[in-house]
Scaffold this motif. Sequence first.
Motif, PDB file in Angstrom:
ATOM      1  N   GLU A 105       1.562 -15.399  28.439  1.00 15.73           N
ATOM      2  CA  GLU A 105       2.430 -14.644  28.802  1.00 15.73           C
ATOM      3  C   GLU A 105       3.755 -15.328  28.726  1.00 15.73           C
ATOM      4  N   ASN A 106       3.865 -16.326  29.103  1.00 13.18           N
ATOM      5  CA  ASN A 106       4.601 -17.266  29.369  1.00 13.18           C
ATOM      6  C   ASN A 106       5.839 -16.594  28.343  1.00 13.18           C
TER       7      ASN A 106
ATOM      8  N   ASP B  46      -0.203 -16.279  37.034  1.00 12.61           N
ATOM      9  CA  ASP B  46       1.288 -16.397  36.468  1.00 12.61           C
ATOM     10  C   ASP B  46       2.011 -17.809  37.844  1.00 12.61           C
TER      11      ASP B  46
ATOM     12  N   ARG C 288       9.557 -18.878  33.563  1.00 15.33           N
ATOM     13  CA  ARG C 288       9.354 -17.615  32.659  1.00 15.33           C
ATOM     14  C   ARG C 288      10.881 -16.881  32.080  1.00 15.33           C
TER      15      ARG C 288
ATOM     16  N   THR D 273       8.010 -13.877  27.392  1.00 17.82           N
ATOM     17  CA  THR D 273       9.190 -13.475  28.043  1.00 17.82           C
ATOM     18  C   THR D 273       9.913 -13.796  27.480  1.00 17.82           C
ATOM     19  N   LYS D 274      10.309 -15.371  26.553  1.00 21.73           N
ATOM     20  CA  LYS D 274      11.518 -16.465  25.774  1.00 21.73           C
ATOM     21  C   LYS D 274      11.215 -15.616  24.811  1.00 21.73           C
TER      22      LYS D 274
END
Length: 150
Positions: free
Chosen positions: A123-124, A7, A19, A127-128
């Motif tokens: 993961e990224n 991350d 992020r 978050t979007k």
Amino acid sequence: MTGNRIDLQRPDAPELAARGPFAAGVRTLELVNRDQIDVANVEAGKPHPRKDRKLTLEAWYPASGVEREEQYRDVVLRDGRTRVTLKGKAIRGGEPVAAGPFPLVVISHGYPGNRFLLSHLGENLATKGYVAVSIDHCDSTYDDKGPFGS
């Protein structure tokens, strides 16, 4: 030392690498694709053998809550033997955000690979506002490398 963090972002990362506004949730899913042709064992002139294909997926999604360190344990590296723990920020089993719908992104590793190869991207994207799913392709992971055709 970063300790296998997925991350982190370099200071020169592009603007879109940041992020997004959501926390990322993550779950591991175990599925079965029943009665599939067993491509690795097909023989000319014989009926195609069939088998159930077990599929393990990692799913990242927009979640409610505060991100904290998530550990992806027992991740096999390219040598097929070395196991490491990757560290990100997704909330394991986090409560999905109620607002939606959220677009689905399917992440597919190469031959060989594993579902964690692009976990930083999963993961990224979560978050979007995306749902990202990555699969361990049967006979195509670092520790389960079979014939390419399979």
